[in-house]
Design a protein around this motif. Structure first.
Motif, PDB file in Angstrom:
ATOM      1  N   LEU A  43       6.177  11.708  18.405  1.00 39.86           N
ATOM      2  CA  LEU A  43       5.941  11.099  17.101  1.00 39.86           C
ATOM      3  C   LEU A  43       6.803  11.837  16.087  1.00 39.86           C
ATOM      4  O   LEU A  43       6.640  13.045  15.887  1.00 39.86           O
ATOM      5  N   LYS A  44       7.738  11.138  15.463  1.00 43.55           N
ATOM      6  CA  LYS A  44       8.661  11.749  14.515  1.00 43.55           C
ATOM      7  C   LYS A  44       8.351  11.242  13.110  1.00 43.55           C
ATOM      8  O   LYS A  44       8.111  10.056  12.918  1.00 43.55           O
ATOM      9  N   GLY A  45       8.378  12.141  12.150  1.00 48.63           N
ATOM     10  CA  GLY A  45       8.153  11.706  10.789  1.00 48.63           C
ATOM     11  C   GLY A  45       7.884  12.869   9.866  1.00 48.63           C
ATOM     12  O   GLY A  45       7.638  13.993  10.317  1.00 48.63           O
ATOM     13  N   PRO A  46       7.911  12.636   8.553  1.00 50.15           N
ATOM     14  CA  PRO A  46       7.745  13.723   7.583  1.00 50.15           C
ATOM     15  C   PRO A  46       6.342  14.311   7.600  1.00 50.15           C
ATOM     16  O   PRO A  46       5.385  13.675   8.059  1.00 50.15           O
ATOM     17  N   THR A  47       6.248  15.504   7.071  1.00 52.24           N
ATOM     18  CA  THR A  47       4.972  16.204   6.989  1.00 52.24           C
ATOM     19  C   THR A  47       3.964  15.400   6.170  1.00 52.24           C
ATOM     20  O   THR A  47       4.296  14.855   5.116  1.00 52.24           O
ATOM     21  N   GLY A  48       2.737  15.309   6.688  1.00 49.56           N
ATOM     22  CA  GLY A  48       1.660  14.695   5.913  1.00 49.56           C
ATOM     23  C   GLY A  48       1.719  13.197   5.821  1.00 49.56           C
ATOM     24  O   GLY A  48       1.114  12.601   4.915  1.00 49.56           O
ATOM     25  N   CYS A  49       2.422  12.527   6.766  1.00 47.15           N
ATOM     26  CA  CYS A  49       2.535  11.067   6.689  1.00 47.15           C
ATOM     27  C   CYS A  49       1.526  10.355   7.585  1.00 47.15           C
ATOM     28  O   CYS A  49       1.485   9.122   7.606  1.00 47.15           O
ATOM     29  N   GLY A  50       0.727  11.096   8.360  1.00 44.66           N
ATOM     30  CA  GLY A  50      -0.331  10.463   9.143  1.00 44.66           C
ATOM     31  C   GLY A  50      -0.148  10.509  10.644  1.00 44.66           C
ATOM     32  O   GLY A  50      -0.866   9.816  11.371  1.00 44.66           O
ATOM     33  N   PHE A 179       7.646   7.551  12.285  1.00 44.21           N
ATOM     34  CA  PHE A 179       6.706   7.336  11.187  1.00 44.21           C
ATOM     35  C   PHE A 179       7.376   7.671   9.859  1.00 44.21           C
ATOM     36  O   PHE A 179       8.288   8.485   9.785  1.00 44.21           O
ATOM     37  N   ASP A 180       6.893   7.051   8.828  1.00 46.44           N
ATOM     38  CA  ASP A 180       7.296   7.375   7.464  1.00 46.44           C
ATOM     39  C   ASP A 180       6.074   7.144   6.581  1.00 46.44           C
ATOM     40  O   ASP A 180       5.019   6.702   7.065  1.00 46.44           O
ATOM     41  N   TYR A 181       6.210   7.444   5.308  1.00 46.03           N
ATOM     42  CA  TYR A 181       5.094   7.164   4.414  1.00 46.03           C
ATOM     43  C   TYR A 181       4.895   5.656   4.321  1.00 46.03           C
ATOM     44  O   TYR A 181       5.862   4.890   4.340  1.00 46.03           O
ATOM     45  N   PRO A 182       3.659   5.191   4.235  1.00 48.36           N
ATOM     46  CA  PRO A 182       3.401   3.743   4.229  1.00 48.36           C
ATOM     47  C   PRO A 182       3.941   3.068   2.978  1.00 48.36           C
ATOM     48  O   PRO A 182       4.303   3.721   1.992  1.00 48.36           O
ATOM     49  N   GLN A 183       3.962   1.743   3.019  1.00 49.96           N
ATOM     50  CA  GLN A 183       4.260   0.980   1.816  1.00 49.96           C
ATOM     51  C   GLN A 183       3.258   1.357   0.719  1.00 49.96           C
ATOM     52  O   GLN A 183       2.139   1.794   0.991  1.00 49.96           O
ATOM     53  N   ALA A 184       3.677   1.182  -0.531  1.00 47.60           N
ATOM     54  CA  ALA A 184       2.898   1.696  -1.663  1.00 47.60           C
ATOM     55  C   ALA A 184       1.457   1.202  -1.655  1.00 47.60           C
ATOM     56  O   ALA A 184       0.514   1.980  -1.879  1.00 47.60           O
ATOM     57  N   GLU A 185       1.257  -0.088  -1.389  1.00 45.26           N
ATOM     58  CA  GLU A 185      -0.112  -0.622  -1.453  1.00 45.26           C
ATOM     59  C   GLU A 185      -0.981  -0.071  -0.333  1.00 45.26           C
ATOM     60  O   GLU A 185      -2.181   0.197  -0.523  1.00 45.26           O
ATOM     61  N   VAL A 186      -0.386   0.123   0.841  1.00 50.60           N
ATOM     62  CA  VAL A 186      -1.136   0.696   1.962  1.00 50.60           C
ATOM     63  C   VAL A 186      -1.444   2.160   1.689  1.00 50.60           C
ATOM     64  O   VAL A 186      -2.569   2.630   1.913  1.00 50.60           O
ATOM     65  N   GLU A 187      -0.458   2.898   1.179  1.00 50.44           N
ATOM     66  CA  GLU A 187      -0.685   4.311   0.882  1.00 50.44           C
ATOM     67  C   GLU A 187      -1.755   4.483  -0.184  1.00 50.44           C
ATOM     68  O   GLU A 187      -2.610   5.379  -0.093  1.00 50.44           O
ATOM     69  N   ALA A 188      -1.753   3.609  -1.194  1.00 49.83           N
ATOM     70  CA  ALA A 188      -2.781   3.692  -2.235  1.00 49.83           C
ATOM     71  C   ALA A 188      -4.166   3.430  -1.647  1.00 49.83           C
ATOM     72  O   ALA A 188      -5.149   4.098  -2.024  1.00 49.83           O
ATOM     73  N   MET A 228      -0.987  15.463   0.274  1.00 49.17           N
ATOM     74  CA  MET A 228      -1.046  16.072  -1.055  1.00 49.17           C
ATOM     75  C   MET A 228      -1.721  15.150  -2.065  1.00 49.17           C
ATOM     76  O   MET A 228      -2.477  15.609  -2.934  1.00 49.17           O
ATOM     77  N   LEU A 229      -1.445  13.859  -1.959  1.00 46.89           N
ATOM     78  CA  LEU A 229      -2.072  12.901  -2.874  1.00 46.89           C
ATOM     79  C   LEU A 229      -3.586  12.886  -2.694  1.00 46.89           C
ATOM     80  O   LEU A 229      -4.334  12.774  -3.674  1.00 46.89           O
ATOM     81  N   ILE A 230      -4.031  12.986  -1.467  1.00 42.77           N
ATOM     82  CA  ILE A 230      -5.474  13.022  -1.193  1.00 42.77           C
ATOM     83  C   ILE A 230      -6.091  14.270  -1.809  1.00 42.77           C
ATOM     84  O   ILE A 230      -7.153  14.209  -2.453  1.00 42.77           O
ATOM     85  N   TYR A 231      -5.423  15.422  -1.641  1.00 42.59           N
ATOM     86  CA  TYR A 231      -5.923  16.655  -2.255  1.00 42.59           C
ATOM     87  C   TYR A 231      -6.034  16.495  -3.769  1.00 42.59           C
ATOM     88  O   TYR A 231      -7.043  16.884  -4.384  1.00 42.59           O
ATOM     89  N   ALA A 232      -4.978  15.930  -4.382  1.00 40.95           N
ATOM     90  CA  ALA A 232      -5.004  15.741  -5.835  1.00 40.95           C
ATOM     91  C   ALA A 232      -6.148  14.816  -6.241  1.00 40.95           C
ATOM     92  O   ALA A 232      -6.864  15.083  -7.209  1.00 40.95           O
ATOM     93  N   GLY A 233      -6.325  13.728  -5.489  1.00 41.45           N
ATOM     94  CA  GLY A 233      -7.398  12.796  -5.802  1.00 41.45           C
ATOM     95  C   GLY A 233      -8.772  13.424  -5.700  1.00 41.45           C
ATOM     96  O   GLY A 233      -9.652  13.151  -6.538  1.00 41.45           O
ATOM     97  N   VAL A 234      -8.972  14.264  -4.709  1.00 42.16           N
ATOM     98  CA  VAL A 234     -10.272  14.935  -4.539  1.00 42.16           C
ATOM     99  C   VAL A 234     -10.581  15.809  -5.755  1.00 42.16           C
ATOM    100  O   VAL A 234     -11.704  15.811  -6.286  1.00 42.16           O
ATOM    101  N   LEU A 235      -9.589  16.574  -6.213  1.00 41.81           N
ATOM    102  CA  LEU A 235      -9.827  17.452  -7.362  1.00 41.81           C
ATOM    103  C   LEU A 235     -10.077  16.643  -8.636  1.00 41.81           C
ATOM    104  O   LEU A 235     -10.950  16.993  -9.439  1.00 41.81           O
ATOM    105  N   ILE A 236      -9.319  15.564  -8.832  1.00 38.91           N
ATOM    106  CA  ILE A 236      -9.549  14.726 -10.016  1.00 38.91           C
ATOM    107  C   ILE A 236     -10.944  14.108  -9.958  1.00 38.91           C
ATOM    108  O   ILE A 236     -11.659  14.062 -10.967  1.00 38.91           O
ATOM    109  N   ARG A 237     -11.338  13.652  -8.791  1.00 38.62           N
ATOM    110  CA  ARG A 237     -12.682  13.081  -8.631  1.00 38.62           C
ATOM    111  C   ARG A 237     -13.760  14.097  -8.996  1.00 38.62           C
ATOM    112  O   ARG A 237     -14.813  13.739  -9.555  1.00 38.62           O
ATOM    113  N   ASP A 238     -13.478  15.371  -8.707  1.00 40.94           N
ATOM    114  CA  ASP A 238     -14.472  16.402  -8.988  1.00 40.94           C
ATOM    115  C   ASP A 238     -14.379  16.967 -10.399  1.00 40.94           C
ATOM    116  O   ASP A 238     -15.036  17.959 -10.719  1.00 40.94           O
TER     117      ASP A 238
END
Length: 273
Positions: A43-50, A179-188, A228-238
């Protein structure tokens, strides 16, 4: 001799609940076809892409235990295959995680395989051709792979130095999924689900990430990852302020370069005026 194995020697490696995974294309069907032939996979792809979440989801879907090893430069062959250890009964052989998966039919996932020394990973070669065997030289045993065993490895080809790239003699033994980062709507949707935040906030975070990814090879080795986006979202939620959350989980985590940090903070300021 090893102690008598439990009825399910890989019970601890079974995934109890379905992992959340949003397919980005045809990777689920392609993996199922590969597993039907127990084909080794990269499985090849950037860090943190799933990539890791994908393997977890596929192991759950196929009903197979998943033995995961995070590779590093200190990993030895014995860490993979096992070693003799002293216990209450004297000296006994203890299978390593790779050997457990080979014997009992698990999926073995070597995460960031190129981080391990090449003299360590060479032990996987006999498992990736028609032989499907694992020689245990110290024990004088050859383990024939269980019919359900599959080997999966991952790495980030865009981030590794040439000294840590995968050797062609190893790479050519595997089929590969990219693998790569998903399309914007899927990633959101992924960020919203994992961080438990609303879709609008997730979309804002994804927009920041996509701007950062345009800086890859222009001062950044990697852009902001989905993780990283998930981490940021968790902190904002809190209750952490969005700028502080993004600074902590994205900007400072991604770069020490003042100019790059200023550029990333500019993206955040534009998103959260």
């Amino acid at each position: 001799m090893n102690p008598t194995p439990s009825p399910d020697a890989l019970a601890a490696y079974r995934i109890a609940a379905e992992p959340y995974y949003r397919p980005a294309g045809g990777e689920v069907a392609l993996y199922e076809h590969a597993y039907a032939h127990r084909m080794p996979l990269i499985l090849k792809g950037p860090t943190g892409c799933g990539k890791t979440r994908f393997v977890e989801a596929m192991a759950w879907r196929l009903g197979r235990p998943l033995v995961t090893l995070a590779c590093n430069e200190d990993m030895t062959a014995s860490d993979l295959v096992g070693r003799y250890l002293l216990d209450a009964h004297g000296t006994a052989w203890h299978d390593g995680p790779l050997t457990l998966a080979v014997r009992h039919g698990g999926i073995c996932y070597l995460d960031e395989v190129v981080e391990a020394r090449q003299d360590t990973t060479v032990v996987i070669h006999p498992l990736t051709d028609a032989r499907r065997i694992l020689p245990l030289d110290k024990k004088g045993e050859i383990v024939h792979a269980h019919p359900d065993f599959q080997l999966v490895v991952s790495y980030n080809p865009g981030y590794q130095s040439s000294a840590k790239d995968m050797k062609p003699s190893t790479r050519q033994r595997f089929a590969s999924l990219e693998f790569d980062y998903p399309q914007a709507e899927v990633e959101a949707a992924i960020v919203a689900h994992e961080a438990q935040i609303d879709t609008a906030l997730a979309q804002t975070l994804v927009a920041i990430a996509r701007r950062s990814r345009a800086l890859k090879h222009h001062g950044l080795d990697e852009g902001i990852s989905t993780r990283m986006l998930i981490y940021a979202g968790v902190l904002i939620r809190d209750g952490v302020a969005p700028r502080d959350s993004c600074d902590m989980t994205m900007t400072r985590a991604l770069t020490d370069d003042p100019d790059m940090a200023a550029a990333l903070r500019g993206f955040v300021d534009a998103a959260f005026p």
